[in-house]
Write a protein that holds these residues in place. Sequence first.
Motif, PDB file in Angstrom:
ATOM      1  N   PHE A 643       0.835  -1.198   0.000  1.00  0.00           N
ATOM      2  CA  PHE A 643       0.000   0.000   0.000  1.00  0.00           C
ATOM      3  C   PHE A 643       0.872   1.251   0.000  1.00  0.00           C
ATOM      4  N   THR A 663      -2.491  17.014   8.262  1.00  0.00           N
ATOM      5  CA  THR A 663      -1.495  15.950   8.260  1.00  0.00           C
ATOM      6  C   THR A 663      -2.104  14.688   7.692  1.00  0.00           C
ATOM      7  N   ASP A 664      -1.265  13.938   7.036  1.00  0.00           N
ATOM      8  CA  ASP A 664      -1.653  12.619   6.540  1.00  0.00           C
ATOM      9  C   ASP A 664      -2.830  12.645   5.584  1.00  0.00           C
ATOM     10  N   HIS A 665      -3.023  13.763   4.939  1.00  0.00           N
ATOM     11  CA  HIS A 665      -4.088  13.801   3.942  1.00  0.00           C
ATOM     12  C   HIS A 665      -3.468  14.054   2.587  1.00  0.00           C
ATOM     13  N   VAL A 666      -4.107  13.515   1.594  1.00  0.00           N
ATOM     14  CA  VAL A 666      -3.601  13.786   0.255  1.00  0.00           C
ATOM     15  C   VAL A 666      -4.710  14.397  -0.584  1.00  0.00           C
ATOM     16  N   ALA A 667      -4.299  15.138  -1.577  1.00  0.00           N
ATOM     17  CA  ALA A 667      -5.263  15.729  -2.497  1.00  0.00           C
ATOM     18  C   ALA A 667      -5.046  15.126  -3.862  1.00  0.00           C
ATOM     19  N   ARG A 668      -6.126  14.918  -4.536  1.00  0.00           N
ATOM     20  CA  ARG A 668      -5.996  14.336  -5.858  1.00  0.00           C
ATOM     21  C   ARG A 668      -5.744  15.442  -6.886  1.00  0.00           C
TER      22      ARG A 668
ATOM     23  N   CYS B   2      -6.548   2.228   6.559  1.00  0.00           N
ATOM     24  CA  CYS B   2      -6.759   3.351   5.676  1.00  0.00           C
ATOM     25  C   CYS B   2      -8.113   3.957   5.831  1.00  0.00           C
ATOM     26  N   LEU B   5      -7.644   7.581   5.048  1.00  0.00           N
ATOM     27  CA  LEU B   5      -6.817   8.168   3.997  1.00  0.00           C
ATOM     28  C   LEU B   5      -7.722   8.995   3.127  1.00  0.00           C
ATOM     29  N   PRO B   6      -8.212  10.036   3.694  1.00  0.00           N
ATOM     30  CA  PRO B   6      -9.283  10.747   3.007  1.00  0.00           C
ATOM     31  C   PRO B   6      -8.720  11.649   1.914  1.00  0.00           C
ATOM     32  N   PHE B   7      -9.343  11.605   0.809  1.00  0.00           N
ATOM     33  CA  PHE B   7      -8.985  12.564  -0.223  1.00  0.00           C
ATOM     34  C   PHE B   7      -9.713  13.855   0.083  1.00  0.00           C
ATOM     35  N   THR B 181      -8.806   1.103  -0.225  1.00  0.00           N
ATOM     36  CA  THR B 181      -8.271   2.411  -0.605  1.00  0.00           C
ATOM     37  C   THR B 181      -7.312   2.280  -1.755  1.00  0.00           C
ATOM     38  N   ARG B 232      -8.819  11.947  11.314  1.00  0.00           N
ATOM     39  CA  ARG B 232      -7.977  10.794  11.618  1.00  0.00           C
ATOM     40  C   ARG B 232      -6.643  10.949  10.924  1.00  0.00           C
ATOM     41  N   THR B 233      -5.636  10.630  11.625  1.00  0.00           N
ATOM     42  CA  THR B 233      -4.324  10.663  10.995  1.00  0.00           C
ATOM     43  C   THR B 233      -3.688   9.296  11.161  1.00  0.00           C
ATOM     44  N   LEU B 234      -2.617   9.148  10.486  1.00  0.00           N
ATOM     45  CA  LEU B 234      -1.949   7.850  10.544  1.00  0.00           C
ATOM     46  C   LEU B 234      -1.406   7.585  11.948  1.00  0.00           C
TER      47      LEU B 234
END
Lengths: 674, 552
Positions: A643, A663-668, B2, B5-7, B181, B232-234
């Motif tokens: 992953f 933190t720990d977020h991603v954008a597409r 995950c 693991l929000p977009f 995910t 939520r974070t990792l």
Amino acid sequence: MSTRSLSKGCFVFKPSPKKRKVSRTTAYYFREGSSDLEDSELRFATCQSLQKQVKSETEQIEEELNEQLFDNLVSFLRRSHSAFQEKKTEWTCRTKSREIPTAALVLGVNVTDHDFTFRSLSEVLQNNVTPYIALLEAKDCPGIKNLMQKLLGQLMNCCIDVDSSEEEDYEHVSRSRVRCSMTTLINWYESATKRTDSETPGKKRTSSRHWQSPPVVVIFKDMESFTTKVLQDFVVISSQHIGEFPLVLIFGIATSPMIIHSLLPHSVSSLLCIELFQSLSCKDHLSTIIDKILLTTQFPLKLSEKVLQVLINIFLYHDFSVQNFIKGFQLCIVEHFHSNPLSVLCCQLEEAKRRVNSLSHNQCENVRRLPSFRRYVESQVSEKQIALLTVDSSLKEAVQKLLEDLNVYHENYFPILRCLHVFTSSLPKYPLGKQIRELHCACLENRVWETEEYESSLQLARMLNKSDLVTMLQKCVEILVSSPGREFDEIVEKLKEFLTQFQKLEEAYQERDESISPQKELQKKTNLYHLQKTLLELKESRRSKKLTKFEMLRFEVVDYIDSLVRHYLVPADHKTLHEIVYFNTASVLREHLNAAPRIALHTALNNPYSYLKAFSTVVTAAEGPTADAASSDQVDDVIHARFIRAVSELELLGFIKPSKQKTDHVARLTWGGC
Amino acid sequence: MCESLPFLPKVETGIKVQKGKNQLIANPKRFVKKLEAISDDEAQEVLEEKSYVAVLGVCGEESMTNGSSVGGGEVYTFQTPKRSNKMAELASELAQTPGQSAVPDPSKCPEKTAKTPQSSKRSSSSQVQQKTKKNEFVSTTPYRLRKRLAAPDAQLESESEYSASCSEEEEGEEAQKEVSTVLSHQKTPAKTKAVSTPPSRKTLTKKKDNMNDLVEEYFEAHSSSKVLTSDRTLQKLRRKRLNQQTLHDLLQKSPLAYAAEIKELNQQYESLFSKWMLQLHLGFNIVLYGLGSKHDLLEKFRTSMLQDCVHLVVNGYFPSITVKSVLNSITEEVLDHIGTFRSPLDQLEFIMKRFKEDSSLELYVLIHNLDSQMLRGERSQQILAQLSSLPSIYLIASIDHINAPLMWDQAKQSLYNWLWYETTTFSPYVEETSYENSLLVQQSGSLALSSLTHVLRSLTPNARGIFRLLAQYQLENKDNASYPGLSFQDFYQQCREAFLVNSDLTLRAQLTEFRDHKLIRTKRGADGVEYLLIPVDDSTLSDFLEKEDEDI
């Protein structure tokens, strides 16, 4: 030595000097990568010579095209210079006038071609006008300081080139140490000109091609990209000193001359005395190149319709760059000689005939495999067929003859094409295209006389008035007379005959002076629709009414042109052995010159493969917990790792990025992202 | 792992809506007709999707003006809505089958239930919630899931697989979600399909003015304050972050799928090697693009073709690569030049001069990932382009980023004189992602940590004390988002109090040393005061302090 390291990103590999000597030549790689080993050396040599030929030819064409522009520029410099000379004597003028003579050179949007223009421009100036030329580019001059540095550096260097080397040390020191200011520049200029003046007559000879107290020419290659402030500062500062040394600016402009006024405020632009120069538009440039390189028999290699279409499209839709067009053509040459073993025959006719004699058996087989040759064989009688297919010598004979035919075909094709273009380019709405390249493409694509456009252009040609028709015929005669084709004498005769007939007709017409003929009515209508309507009416009436002499003659002329077209403008791929001289793998060209990396990525990700991979992950996950129950730490780790890799890869490919907001977020980023 | 693991869904939905609407506006007649004819939610959705695809198709065709098969029209129309939906369902089914919870279907297809608010199974409370939600207008799938999670809804408790993640019950669960995910990454197009909200809304406010809707929705979608993402974070996961080494080991163990096919593909590309050499010699430069790591391919090219030539390999993905280092290795190692340059431009000029003077000099330059973070800047590209335009420098490079070609304008492109080669290898980006610049691995910071300890170990106890002071202070302030750093004066005061330094000068000398080792960074605040910072993230720093404590 490995290229993986935690502390380094660059790795240099140097083979031992002994080994280095056996580095391979280009020809070696040509041979290695070539699809067929036959005659590869010869092919490579031909390829190289052809490339060189094309290169020198294009350069020459460009020079010719630029000549006019450069002449204008030089005369502009002369004018401004003489003004300066006068001013020097008149003290009042000198103090009053602060205007810097400036040439605004509008070059068009094909920025990549400008380099070449500027290079030859500075060469011309260097040879005829002044040794003091500085070429400035925006990327080197983020500030006025850098600009002055660059300017002084270039000027003083070129001074060294002209003068003897004894001064070099002095110059060197001055460049690196002395503050780069206008005063330095003026001092330098004075000393430089004084030196040339006071030199021995022997030395003066070298600089005699320059004018006395030569002007300092500063060329801004890409005026639009300069920051406004830098330009303004430079103009203002130098206008303060314009009385002390002759400065001339040349602005290279890609868009429109208006840009000067939008870049510089009035107070600054009023310091410039601007004269506008327009270079040839890149489209005309391209037309000339196509005309001189592709539409001649001079170069044995020809481009097929698709290939030419690709190149032209890249030009029209992507960059307007003639250089890129030539580059594409060069690539065609390489590809053709590289991929086609029979391209060895793609040279001048005499040479080709000689080469046919020395063809190996394999090569003969290659010839037999050509589709066009097969068609040719099938059309022969059976004994001849057998001979062609089994005996190499008879094949060679036939090939020689066919090559000759092909050559004759080309010799006739281009002049007739030009003649046809004379007709079609003056028709309303240009059914067959305005440019000769469009006509050429149409003729290459299929039998042009079967197309609707051709039909309609003939219709329109039948309605041309006399004076137009006569001038066209005269042009055609000129074209045909100047072309080397052997069969044209007859045609020329015929055309001349038409001309005399027209002449006679006129005389007769004057005598008779009859009522207004319908075609006179025709001439009044400019609208195509009306034209067609009247034409239809005419058609109706024609059956009943007798045609005038002029009309009959006109029909005859058009029919004759039509017959010429049918005879000479056969598409090339109907000709036997066309594969040898026509490069037609357009896809290769497209792939390499006009690639679409995004599509490649999309396709790859569309590929069921990656979906399968994803699914397999699902499956493993599905099996994981059931197989190893709750304590399957190992499986989990692997999937975790995979992953992580997936996320890293997505980041690398630019599909996602870490969002700064959390933190720990991603954008597409793609497929509908920001 | 995950479930969080929000977009960030905001912008994407906005655009989506616009697209759909634009289409509708384009042919209002058809749209009205459709609305009247079709009352069923899903059927309409399908229709809309179709028209959306049709629009895409048109775009594709337009882009094919150059009239050849490589145009890509068919590429962009790949998302037939039916198939992608099916795939999403299939994926979730697959992922759920072994799961411990056996909940009936409807709750399993979260997208569907979410999209049809009239669904009879909804309790009234959830409907209310749905409505309030609408104002916030955020609707990508993961978000919706989270939303429902957050709601204290009785019904939701039955949806074990989502509520479970709150309490973090089992390993297996995590794995599943991780997978889904991964899936949602990989089939993004499918997701955008499933997302579309307008249908549900439209059926509610069917006869309302379309334009109004559009405007409203636009502003709703763009009102950033309302956007909710998961908190939520990792860090909240029980699973520890993997460090690079273990990650690498783990990945080594997992077999590469379709190895044989990939190998065959690579062999095809390898047959092009001598053609590349030829074209390099003829003045072109070569750029490789396409999915999959091209590192191994280029490496193979290097070992098989370039053994006898001077060549330079540049790992563009190396986190601290710069153009300067590339230029340095040319001047120092290839040209054996000793001395420094004032600027990269000077250096470039020098190199160009040398190569022009000496025609026997030849250099092959291989750049892995020309589009990497460090090299993609305008200036770097300009310098590399100018370098590559030298006739005796042969450049072969690879690019991966989807927008990589945007780096080059016409001028650079003509300097580069590229020939493009598609080399889709499908192989994993092992090398390229191996440095600690990944999203999920980065934070482990083991590299930074080890370098910290190494440097610190070589320092005097006093110096270590100084550093500790700074580190502690920074950790104390870690919750302060606008923490500017420790001002020099304060720091000096503290150090004096701790008997670590006796004068301003000693502290400055010490700090200079830190700075040279890149242990600290200084920046000037708005008031002109110098602030000191340790450019390492907090977790690493606390790890470091712990370790230090152990040592002492």
